[in-house]
Design an enzyme around this catalytic site. Structure first.
Site, PDB file in Angstrom:
ATOM      1  CE  LYS A   1      -4.341  13.007   3.947  1.00  0.00           C
ATOM      2  NZ  LYS A   1      -2.964  13.486   3.900  1.00  0.00           N
TER       3      LYS A   1
ATOM      4  CB  THR B   1       4.161  11.050  -0.396  1.00  0.00           C
ATOM      5  OG1 THR B   1       3.297   9.965  -0.071  1.00  0.00           O
ATOM      6  CG2 THR B   1       5.538  10.779   0.176  1.00  0.00           C
TER       7      THR B   1
HETATM    8  F1  GPW Z   1       3.956   2.146   9.818  1.00  0.00           F
HETATM    9  N1  GPW Z   1       3.590   4.672   6.097  1.00  0.00           N
HETATM   10  C1  GPW Z   1       2.764   3.809   5.421  1.00  0.00           C
HETATM   11  F2  GPW Z   1       5.543   3.437   9.368  1.00  0.00           F
HETATM   12  O1  GPW Z   1       2.195   4.146   4.385  1.00  0.00           O
HETATM   13  F3  GPW Z   1       5.541   1.487   8.586  1.00  0.00           F
HETATM   14  N2  GPW Z   1       2.564   2.555   5.896  1.00  0.00           N
HETATM   15  C2  GPW Z   1       3.180   2.103   7.016  1.00  0.00           C
HETATM   16  O2  GPW Z   1       2.973   0.957   7.411  1.00  0.00           O
HETATM   17  C3  GPW Z   1       4.055   2.990   7.693  1.00  0.00           C
HETATM   18  C4  GPW Z   1       4.224   4.265   7.220  1.00  0.00           C
HETATM   19  C5  GPW Z   1       4.776   2.506   8.896  1.00  0.00           C
HETATM   20  C6  GPW Z   1       3.788   6.030   5.513  1.00  0.00           C
HETATM   21  C7  GPW Z   1       3.811   7.157   6.524  1.00  0.00           C
HETATM   22  O3  GPW Z   1       2.657   7.100   7.319  1.00  0.00           O
HETATM   23  C8  GPW Z   1       3.868   8.473   5.769  1.00  0.00           C
HETATM   24  O4  GPW Z   1       3.968   9.551   6.665  1.00  0.00           O
HETATM   25  C9  GPW Z   1       5.048   8.480   4.815  1.00  0.00           C
HETATM   26  O5  GPW Z   1       4.991   9.595   3.964  1.00  0.00           O
HETATM   27  C10 GPW Z   1       5.069   7.231   3.961  1.00  0.00           C
HETATM   28  O6  GPW Z   1       4.976   6.052   4.752  1.00  0.00           O
HETATM   29  C11 GPW Z   1       6.307   7.134   3.112  1.00  0.00           C
HETATM   30  O7  GPW Z   1       7.455   7.359   3.868  1.00  0.00           O
END
Ligand code: GPW
Length: 830
Positions: free
Chosen positions: A566, A677
């Site tokens: 990740k 995810t």
């Molecule tokens: F900061 N997530 C991500 F919340 O991949 F916008 N990039 C991002 O910039 C953000 C969130 C933000 C991820 C989350 O960290 C993860 O927990 C979640 O499963 C995923 O978004 C999809 O919802």
């Protein structure tokens, strides 16, 4: 005239003959046709890459056919449409996914075999489309697959970055970034629409003009850039529906910089034209950190303006300009705050261009937007300095102020003069740097605010958006994330796919993941166990080969393959994993020969990218390499413990790594991972999970039971309590010892690692690695113990897959469609 049109249509139809055929001979003809006439090679001499290109073009033809039918059908039936607005999509490769969704994988395999090619080998030739950073971006891709499969009349909108997410290369254990110029070898999956273009304006001034005795604001822009559409057909599975992902590229407009031409500065004006095209050049590689850069803001508005012009043009055609119908015909979804300028843009169009009047426009806007937030921490929320916004988009800044002043007036009526709360909820932040809070804007203007897991919503309610929740409790909902089983089982794990279908007696689970529960019926069947283990073995072999070519490390297939892949982030605690590995190594060194024989051998695999400016994350990568070097070269340890870092983790690498994993780690400090995810992909591949009760893990526990995974660490309440303790926090001796080893230079680079060690020193250990270490080691010991009892392990693995149905993005999308977007399926009948 009608007769003439009919005759023409008939002639066309006869010329086109009929639909493309999918028997092996037709496929071979098409592939060779594309070798000669598209790729421009002789059919007697072409290599694997050229064969891939020709193959891809033949698949593209079939996609286009269905894509046309789908859109003609949508146009005819005029359903309410969903527009999914996202600045990031991590699509990965398209070939296998496409032929699987089209249902012609076997036909292609056969056709290629007869030509002397292997489908899998050609599929390896394709590069990833990496137009996004991490979970958020891959989620968009999974959700598009589900939207197509469930026949929803949806469009995706995004940006066609010329440089996707940087490639990670490792030099001496340090991450270096290289540009990902992914379009270098052409992209057969897109269709350039040179006629679908819109002008996007920037800068300039706002003037007030009199129109029929009324005062109107008019934006006189200073710069115009053209947006060109690139369409990417996305096929559903088991349906003819093929939806569109429309990505915008910037092109300099003929309007651009006319001034310079007129003043005769020809060379400079051409140079300036090039500058316009940089808007969509590069994806910003930092997930969840926003630096208020002008180019980023330009990207966001460029995307928003082009998408909305396209959406509104389509709406006007169908609804004959009656904007009252907008909420019945259009649903706009904001994937995080990144596209939230859409709100101001829709207001501007309705008020300034369509002259609807503020109140009417506002009533419409409040009915069409929905918003999903992917973050937990308020500090991570996007803010745009007002000065920056005002210079680039002067009219939008006025509109944002006006939205805010209406909102503040209403709010005062509802909550009184609680100035602290008013200032927290304001869309405009009055600080040292006056700025616009994009999350507040999105909440105020959306009819629904979604979290991405149950726990995430709880956190939003009591912490991040507490003030808003108390004002509008009904707005706040959650839709637990999901991933598509088409890519994460059918494409990436074909052996498991066959096995599941065999034992369920149906392929129905590919469209209805809930059917996976049926695997429970066979959980004690010895034949099933044997076949299940064989599948894992095959996938481990594939992964072991990859590890050897990438890193030169030979790994034993008998070892437990233990994976954490990740984005690298402190809250995801890759450091906890590495400290655990150091501890394991230390223990092994202190065991005698006899006791070593009882140890479960492990291959620890870590992968992920660090944002280029994120120093601590980069140090974690370096530490991983330093520890790996020590352990892997210790002949005393041999196969008992290996550590490998997989470079350049991306979607394709994930497709290889996830099916080959025995155990996967999800270590975020409870309360910090909105959902997560990756865990769902491992779950679907029969890999056991070890992690904290955070984000979606809480719901995975609910589905498969605590007995079938390894949970450790403080829960959300405990995290809050532990943080109160500050420097009086108790930390196990083992943790202090590992920390000391790193500090003392046991793995070299003593000075370089000090600042990394500081982040987990007592009193400074925000993510609580120290206080969770003891229970982490216990969970690891439990995993070792379970791995030895093969039958038990296999059972847990089967029950993981059997319980993964709820984590299909099909379920997520259906929930969104029914309760948030209010859209119905629209299935192309051909
Ligand atoms: F900061 N997530 C991500 F919340 O991949 F916008 N990039 C991002 O910039 C953000 C969130 C933000 C991820 C989350 O960290 C993860 O927990 C979640 O499963 C995923 O978004 C999809 O919802």
């Amino acid at each position: 005239a009608f007769g003439e049109r009919k005759a023409k249509a008939e002639r066309m139809f006869n010329l086109m003959d009929q639909f493309l055929k999918n028997d092996p001979i037709s496929l071979q003809k098409d592939i060779l046709y594309h070798v000669e006439y598209t790729v421009g090679r002789s059919r007697f001499s072409f290599d694997d890459f050229e064969a891939y290109q020709a193959l891809a073009h033949s698949v593209r033809d079939r996609l286009i056919e269905r894509w046309h039918d789908t859109h003609i059908y949508f146009k005819r039936t005029k359903p309410k449409r969903l527009y999914f607005l996202s600045l990031e999509f991590l699509m990965g490769r398209s070939l296998s996914n496409s032929v699987i969704n089209l249902g012609i994988q076997d036909k292609y395999a056969e056709a290629l075999n007869q030509l002397g090619f292997e489908f899998e080998v050609l599929a390896e030739q394709e590069g990833d489309a990496a137009l996004g950073n991490g979970g958020l971006a891959r989620l968009s891709a999974c959700q598009m697959d589900s939207l197509a499969t469930l026949d929803y009349p949806a469009w995706g909108y995004g940006l066609r970055y010329e440089y996707g997410l940087f490639r990670q290369i490792i030099v001496d254990g340090f991450q270096h970034e290289q540009p990902d110029y992914w379009l270098n070898f052409g992209n057969p999956w897109e269709i350039e629409r040179i006629h679908v273009t819109y002008e996007v304006k920037f800068y300039g001034t706002v003037e007030e003009v009199d129109m029929n005795g009324e005062k109107h604001k008019v934006w006189i822009p200073g710069e115009t850039v053209e947006a060109v559409a690139y369409d990417n057909p996305l096929p559903g599975y088991g349906t003819r529906n093929t939806i569109n992902l429309r990505l915008w590229a910037a092109k300099s407009s003929n309007q651009f910089d006319l001034e310079a031409y007129n003043t005769g500065d020809y060379i400079n004006s051409v140079v300036n034209r090039q500058r316009a095209e940089t808007i969509s050049n590069v994806l910003y590689p930092d997930d969840r950190s926003h630096q208020g850069k002008e180019l980023r803001l330009k990207q966001q508005y460029f995307f928003v303006s082009a998408s909305l012009q396209d959406i509104i043009r389509r709406f006007k055609e169908e609804a004959h300009n009656n904007f009252d119908e907008l909420p019945e015909k259009v649903s706009l979804h904001l994937n995080d705050t990144h596209p939230s300028l859409s709100i101001a843009e829709v207001m501007r169009v309705l008020v300034d261009e369509e002259h609807l009047g503020w109140n009417k426009a506002w009533a419409i806007v409040c009915k069409i937007f929905s918003f999903t937030t992917h973050t937990v921490v308020a500090e991570g929320l996007e803010k745009i300095p007002a000065d920056l916004l005002g210079s680039l988009l002067p009219r939008h800044l006025q509109i944002l102020y006006e939205i805010n002043s209406h909102f503040m007036e209403d709010l005062k009526k509802r909550i009184g003069l609680d100035y602290n709360r008013l200032s927290r909820m304001s869309i405009v932040e009055e600080g040292a740097v006056k700025s616009i809070r994009m999350a507040n804007l999105s909440i105020v203007c959306s009819h629904t605010v979604n979290g991405v897991s149950k726990l995430h919503l709880d956190t939003l309610k009591i912490r991040t958006f507490k003030d808003f929740y108390e004002l509008w409790p009904e707005k706040f909902q959650y839709k637990t994330n999901g991933v598509t089983q088409r890519r994460w089982i059918v494409v990436s794990n074909p052996s498991l796919c066959l096995l599941i279908s065999k034992w369920l007696g149906t392929e129905g689970w590919i469209r209805d993941a809930d059917l996976l529960i049926g695997l429970r019926d066979h959980v004690d069947n010895a034949d099933f166990h044997r076949e299940w283990k064989m599948v894992k073995k095959v996938n481990k072999m594939r992964l072991a080969e990859y590890i050897e070519t990438m890193s030169g490390v030979k790994v034993s297939l008998d070892a437990m393959f233990d994976v954490q892949v990740k984005r690298i982030h402190e809250y995801k605690r890759q450091l906890l994993n590495i400290f655990g590995i150091i501890h394991r190594y230390d223990c092994l060194k202190n065991l005698d020969k006899n006791d070593r024989r009882k140890v479960v051998p492990r291959v620890c695999i870590i992968g992920g990218k660090a944002a280029p400016g994120y120093e601590i994350a980069k140090k974690i990568i370096k530490l991983c390499h330093a520890v790996a070097e020590k352990i892997n070269n210790d002949t005393d340890i041999g196969d008992l413990l290996k550590l490998v870092f997989i470079p350049d983790y991306n979607v394709s690498v994930a497709e290889l790594v996830i099916p080959g994993a025995d155990l996967s780690q999800h270590l975020s400090t409870a309360g910090h991972e909105a959902s997560g995810t990756g865990s769902m992909k491992f779950l679907m591949n029969g890999c056991l999970l070890l992690g904290t009760a955070d984000g979606s893990m809480v719901e995975i526990i609910e589905e498969i039971g605590l007995d079938n995974l390894f949970i450790f660490g403080a829960n959300v309440q405990e995290v809050a309590e532990l943080r109160e303790q500050g420097s009086t926090l108790k930390v196990p001796l083992q943790f202090a010892r590992v920390l000391r080893m790193v500090r003392d230079g046991y793995f070299g680079h003593k000075d370089y690692f000090q600042s990394l060690c500081d982040t987990v020193e007592v009193g400074n250990d925000f993510y609580l690695l120290g206080s969770d270490f003891g229970s982490y080691l216990e969970a690891q010991a439990a995993a070792d113990k379970a791995f030895v009892e093969q039958e038990k392990w296999t059972k847990m693995s089967i029950l993981s897959v059997a319980g993964s149905g709820r984590f299909s993005s099909d379920r997520t999308i259906q929930e969104y469609a029914e309760s948030t977007w209010k859209i119905d399926p629209c299935r192309c009948p051909f």
